[in-house]
Write a protein that holds these residues in place. Structure first.
Motif, mmCIF file in Angstrom:
data_model
loop_
_atom_site.group_PDB
_atom_site.id
_atom_site.type_symbol
_atom_site.label_atom_id
_atom_site.label_comp_id
_atom_site.label_asym_id
_atom_site.label_seq_id
_atom_site.Cartn_x
_atom_site.Cartn_y
_atom_site.Cartn_z
ATOM 1 N N GLU A 154 35.174 28.659 59.539
ATOM 2 C CA GLU A 154 35.256 27.513 58.615
ATOM 3 C C GLU A 154 36.400 27.685 57.615
ATOM 4 N N VAL A 155 36.519 28.885 57.028
ATOM 5 C CA VAL A 155 37.627 29.076 56.081
ATOM 6 C C VAL A 155 38.967 29.108 56.830
ATOM 7 N N GLY A 156 38.908 29.467 58.105
ATOM 8 C CA GLY A 156 40.120 29.432 58.928
ATOM 9 C C GLY A 156 40.612 28.005 59.126
ATOM 10 N N LEU A 157 39.679 27.060 59.105
ATOM 11 C CA LEU A 157 40.064 25.659 59.273
ATOM 12 C C LEU A 157 40.574 25.053 57.972
ATOM 13 N N SER A 158 40.200 25.687 56.840
ATOM 14 C CA SER A 158 40.661 25.147 55.550
ATOM 15 C C SER A 158 42.124 25.537 55.371
ATOM 16 N N LYS A 159 42.793 24.825 54.539
ATOM 17 C CA LYS A 159 44.230 25.097 54.330
ATOM 18 C C LYS A 159 44.448 26.075 53.174
ATOM 19 N N LYS A 160 43.354 26.619 52.615
ATOM 20 C CA LYS A 160 43.471 27.490 51.437
ATOM 21 C C LYS A 160 43.775 28.931 51.833
ATOM 22 N N PRO A 161 44.489 29.657 50.965
ATOM 23 C CA PRO A 161 44.616 31.104 51.184
ATOM 24 C C PRO A 161 43.236 31.765 51.079
ATOM 25 N N ILE A 162 43.060 32.836 51.854
ATOM 26 C CA ILE A 162 41.760 33.518 51.914
ATOM 27 C C ILE A 162 41.904 34.965 51.436
ATOM 28 N N LEU A 163 40.983 35.386 50.584
ATOM 29 C CA LEU A 163 40.891 36.796 50.205
ATOM 30 C C LEU A 163 39.720 37.372 50.987
ATOM 31 N N LEU A 164 40.042 38.190 51.983
ATOM 32 C CA LEU A 164 38.995 38.735 52.856
ATOM 33 C C LEU A 164 38.707 40.169 52.452
ATOM 34 N N LYS A 165 37.473 40.420 52.003
ATOM 35 C CA LYS A 165 37.117 41.774 51.573
ATOM 36 C C LYS A 165 36.528 42.555 52.754
ATOM 37 N N ARG A 166 36.845 43.831 52.767
ATOM 38 C CA ARG A 166 36.340 44.679 53.852
ATOM 39 C C ARG A 166 34.826 44.811 53.743
ATOM 40 N N GLY A 167 34.141 44.650 54.846
ATOM 41 C CA GLY A 167 32.704 44.872 54.858
ATOM 42 C C GLY A 167 32.395 46.297 54.457
ATOM 43 N N MET A 168 31.308 46.497 53.728
ATOM 44 C CA MET A 168 31.057 47.845 53.204
ATOM 45 C C MET A 168 30.726 48.848 54.310
ATOM 46 N N MET A 169 30.413 48.332 55.499
ATOM 47 C CA MET A 169 30.181 49.241 56.628
ATOM 48 C C MET A 169 31.115 48.930 57.793
ATOM 49 N N ALA A 170 32.239 48.300 57.486
ATOM 50 C CA ALA A 170 33.145 47.882 58.551
ATOM 51 C C ALA A 170 34.254 48.900 58.789
ATOM 52 N N THR A 171 34.543 49.121 60.042
ATOM 53 C CA THR A 171 35.718 49.932 60.390
ATOM 54 C C THR A 171 36.973 49.081 60.179
ATOM 55 N N ILE A 172 38.115 49.741 60.211
ATOM 56 C CA ILE A 172 39.397 49.028 60.107
ATOM 57 C C ILE A 172 39.513 48.009 61.248
ATOM 58 N N GLU A 173 39.061 48.436 62.411
ATOM 59 C CA GLU A 173 39.138 47.540 63.570
ATOM 60 C C GLU A 173 38.309 46.276 63.359
ATOM 61 N N GLU A 174 37.079 46.464 62.848
ATOM 62 C CA GLU A 174 36.231 45.285 62.604
ATOM 63 C C GLU A 174 36.826 44.396 61.516
ATOM 64 N N PHE A 175 37.428 45.039 60.524
ATOM 65 C CA PHE A 175 38.069 44.301 59.429
ATOM 66 C C PHE A 175 39.207 43.430 59.986
ATOM 67 N N LEU A 176 40.045 44.038 60.825
ATOM 68 C CA LEU A 176 41.173 43.285 61.388
ATOM 69 C C LEU A 176 40.692 42.173 62.323
ATOM 70 N N LEU A 177 39.618 42.438 63.036
ATOM 71 C CA LEU A 177 39.108 41.396 63.930
ATOM 72 C C LEU A 177 38.490 40.245 63.139
ATOM 73 N N ALA A 178 37.950 40.552 61.946
ATOM 74 C CA ALA A 178 37.449 39.474 61.082
ATOM 75 C C ALA A 178 38.623 38.590 60.642
ATOM 76 N N ALA A 179 39.745 39.247 60.293
ATOM 77 C CA ALA A 179 40.946 38.472 59.924
ATOM 78 C C ALA A 179 41.440 37.660 61.123
ATOM 79 N N GLU A 180 41.311 38.250 62.311
ATOM 80 C CA GLU A 180 41.748 37.551 63.530
ATOM 81 C C GLU A 180 40.960 36.243 63.718
ATOM 82 N N TYR A 181 39.666 36.274 63.341
ATOM 83 C CA TYR A 181 38.863 35.040 63.418
ATOM 84 C C TYR A 181 39.493 33.920 62.594
ATOM 85 N N ILE A 182 39.939 34.284 61.376
ATOM 86 C CA ILE A 182 40.529 33.271 60.488
ATOM 87 C C ILE A 182 41.866 32.800 61.074
#
Ligand code: PEP
Ligand code: MN
Length: 303
Positions: A154-182
């Motif tokens: 949903e935020v990927g569809l918005s035109k706003k800049p996004i501040l994506l915080k790392r999940g407290m139990m997320a690996t770097i890979e999961e973090f980057l894949l979350a950004a990939e979703y956006i």
């Protein structure tokens, strides 16, 4: 084909590491291999990911007009370029202060007009995206929601800049894949934020993983900032970790600052006082200078 694991992201990052087994190139949008140049995220005129270091400061939560306005005016005078302030708060207990909601968004928008500081605030739910985006300059997706895939889309569809915080139990890979979703939804205006992860260590609220900064900068073109407030949970430890974050190459910092931290409704124990913030800014200017960068100046408002 989408990336599936960190090895694929790393291999993409460094062409020398690319597999020679005939595998076709993987086009992850987040990877520096796909896009070698840094992405610069524009937050209502403030650039994150360029040569200047951007300081985001403000209260954990908007609590009142007086609290927000006096904190905002002071952090601007101290050199913050963007104002933070939660309107919808993800609290561990449902009985704790949950934020002032739309009233807080209105206050943020009023103080933005006065100070010229763009505003970042958290969106917790797909149903809030439209409302929050109608007031804020940047949408924060918090640690607890880093793997909320419908929200990321949903935020990927918005035109706003996004501040994506790392999940407290997320690996770097999961973090980057979350950004990939956006990114997969067409929004490349993403700033990644290391905010501490859960480890066996209990003396700090989280373990601030500063090694994530150079790792992320190597793997992705997206800007990376650090949150030493949630990363440590300790007011006295915010200044040393903030300085260290700049030294390891962060593009900015997000910090909690409160005009009366001892009576804050949320995260007061990790919030800097106005004076502490000013002192830290003076030190951070020196560190930035030492690494050939400088702190971005707040925008000048024409009256
Ligand atoms: C916050 O920024 O106030 C916050 C709740 O952060 P995090 O999602 O990193 O815990
Ligand atoms: Mn907080």
């Amino acid at each position: 084909m989408a990336i599936n694991n960190i090895n694929e992201i790393i291999m993409e990052t460094n062409p020398c590491d690319k597999p020679t087994n005939g595998k076709s190139p993987i086009q992850s949008k987040v990877s520096r291999y796909t896009k070698p140049d840094n992405t610069v995220v524009l937050v209502n005129g403030v650039k994150i990911g360029g040569s200047d270091i951007v300081i985001i400061a403000g209260p954990c939560a908007v609590e009142s007009k007086e609290q927000l306005f006096s904190t905002a005016r002071s952090v601007k005078a101290g050199g913050a370029a963007i104002l933070r302030g939660g309107a919808f708060k993800p609290r561990s207990s449902p009985y704790n202060f949950q934020g002032m909601g739309e009233e807080a968004l209105k206050l943020l928008s009023t103080i933005r007009s006065e100070t010229g500081l763009p505003v970042v605030t958290e969106v917790m739910d797909t149903r809030q995206v439209e409302l929050v985006a109608s007031y804020a300059d940047m949408l924060q997706v918090g640690s607890r929601n880093m793997q909320n895939y419908p929200l990321l889309k949903e935020v990927g569809l918005s035109k706003k800049p996004i501040l994506l915080k790392r999940g407290m139990m997320a690996t770097i890979e999961e973090f980057l894949l979350a950004a990939e979703y956006i990114l997969s939804q067409g929004n490349d205006q993403i700033v990644l934020c290391e905010r501490g992860i859960r480890t066996f260590e209990t003396s700090t609220r989280n373990t601030l993983d500063l090694s994530a900064v150079p790792m992320l900068k190597r793997l992705t073109h997206l800007p990376v900032i650090v949150d030493p407030s949630h990363g440590t949970g300790l007011r006295w430890m915010v200044p040393p970790m903030a300085k260290a974050a700049i030294a390891v190459g962060a593009d900015g910092l997000i910090m909690e600052v409160h005009y009366k931290p001892d009576v804050a409704l949320c995260d007061g124990f990790q919030s800097l006082s106005l004076d502490e913030f000013d002192l830290l800014m003076a030190d951070m200017k020196k560190i930035s200078h030492a690494i050939g960068r400088k702190i971005a100046m707040p925008k000048v408002v024409s009256v």
